[in-house]
Design an enzyme around this catalytic site. Structure first.
Site, PDB file in Angstrom:
ATOM      1  N   SER A  85       0.579  -1.250  -0.083  1.00 43.20           N
ATOM      2  CA  SER A  85      -0.529  -0.269  -0.281  1.00 43.20           C
ATOM      3  C   SER A  85       1.316   1.519   0.236  1.00 43.20           C
ATOM      4  O   SER A  85       1.548   1.373  -0.827  1.00 43.20           O
ATOM      5  CB  SER A  85      -0.815  -0.598   1.245  1.00 43.20           C
ATOM      6  OG  SER A  85      -2.033   0.792   1.357  1.00 43.20           O
ATOM      7  N   GLU A 179      -1.310  15.073  13.215  1.00 46.56           N
ATOM      8  CA  GLU A 179      -1.166  15.889  12.590  1.00 46.56           C
ATOM      9  C   GLU A 179       0.036  15.815  11.121  1.00 46.56           C
ATOM     10  O   GLU A 179      -0.655  16.457  10.430  1.00 46.56           O
ATOM     11  CB  GLU A 179      -0.812  16.845  13.436  1.00 46.56           C
ATOM     12  CG  GLU A 179      -1.644  16.819  14.543  1.00 46.56           C
ATOM     13  CD  GLU A 179      -3.429  17.671  14.240  1.00 46.56           C
ATOM     14  OE1 GLU A 179      -3.359  17.786  13.765  1.00 46.56           O
ATOM     15  OE2 GLU A 179      -4.099  16.809  14.585  1.00 46.56           O
ATOM     16  N   HIS A 238      -6.939  -6.185   0.664  1.00 44.05           N
ATOM     17  CA  HIS A 238      -6.153  -5.722   0.688  1.00 44.05           C
ATOM     18  C   HIS A 238      -4.510  -6.039   1.082  1.00 44.05           C
ATOM     19  O   HIS A 238      -4.164  -5.661   1.233  1.00 44.05           O
ATOM     20  CB  HIS A 238      -6.854  -3.841   0.940  1.00 44.05           C
ATOM     21  CG  HIS A 238      -5.802  -3.072   0.674  1.00 44.05           C
ATOM     22  ND1 HIS A 238      -4.710  -2.713  -0.492  1.00 44.05           N
ATOM     23  CD2 HIS A 238      -5.221  -1.601   1.722  1.00 44.05           C
ATOM     24  CE1 HIS A 238      -3.909  -1.563  -0.394  1.00 44.05           C
ATOM     25  NE2 HIS A 238      -4.587  -1.065   1.357  1.00 44.05           N
TER      26      HIS A 238
END
Length: 261
Positions: A85, A179, A238
């Site tokens: 991924s 963040e 996946h």
């Protein structure tokens, strides 16, 4: 940036394992153990993940430099590079940027493409849900799971996200820099426009039930990786290496052996 990594195996060619978004090096534990009989295996925590340092921003070029800074002094190159991924995109960028350091490339259920607005919005929803979890009020992991499921209606994804939740100093916290990932998610969802190709052998391993590696991406894939082959693992989604480890290794190990000579 120097990354945290796990090393297993004491001989043979070197294999680097790169995890996906919201993951960490431990995601590869079972595969690394199986490979360690024949290879020296290094599983990394990418920046903003696991035990590696945090930063306010990340893209594939920065992460490729992280791999270089961490391992170049150890004299490990060239290596077999395996990424799933996000880690697969990173592996592709690394191979395109430093082809002389990559013996062979294995990309797991991802393509060198921009996944578009729908995928971006899904990641933004996941990140916002994780950021809004009332960590200071949590009493149990089950409570965290139930709260996340109210917005993220996929138990498999929620349980995967919760591998980043840890209990320290009498409260829960995320072992992931939300963040920094949020500030970078548009770059991570896309793929850089590189005017290069990787001349080595490349194996793409996809899950049959996944839509991350579709026929529409094959033209772009073959442009960057002209010696690529694609294998689909039956009845896998996946997380191919987690869902079907035996079948995954049956595709991976012969490929590594063929390219270790």
């Amino acid at each position: 940036m120097k990354l945290f990594y796990r090393q297993i195996g004491s001989g043979g060619p070197n294999v680097f394992l790169l995890h996906g978004l919201y993951g960490n090096s431990f995601n590869w534990a079972s595969i690394a153990q199986s490979l360690s009989n024949f290879y020296q295996v290094f599983s990394f925590d990418l920046r903003n993940h696991g035990h590696s340092p945090s930063s306010s921003f990340m893209d594939y070029f920065l992460m490729a430099e992280d791999i270089c800074q961490t391992t170049e002094p150890l004299g490990l190159f060239p290596v077999h590079l395996v990424g799933h991924s996000l880690g697969g995109k990173l592996a592709m960028v690394f191979a395109l940027s430093f082809p002389q350091w990559v013996k062979s490339l294995v990309v797991v259920d991802i393509a060198p493409v921009d996944y578009g607005k729908e995928a971006l919005q899904e990641h933004l929803k996941i990140l916002e849900t994780m950021r809004n979890l009332p960590l200071s009020e949590l009493k149990t992991r089950k409570e965290a799971e139930m709260l996340l499921l109210k917005t993220i209606n996929n138990k498999t994804i929620v349980q995967f996200l919760l591998t980043n939740l840890e209990y320290q100093s009498e409260r829960y916290g995320w072992r992931i820099n939300l963040e920094g990932i949020r500030a970078s998610i548009e770059k991570l969802n896309a793929f850089p426009d590189l005017h290069a190709y990787f001349p080595g052998r490349t194996l793409f391993i996809a899950g049959e039930r996944s839509n991350y590696l579709e026929a529409s991406s094959f033209h772009q894939l073959s442009f960057y990786f002209p010696k690529a082959t694609v294998v689909k693992i039956r009845d896998a989604g996946h997380w191919v290496h987690f869902e079907k480890p035996k079948e995954f290794l049956e595709a991976l190990i012969p490929f590594l052996k063929e390219n270790s000579i």
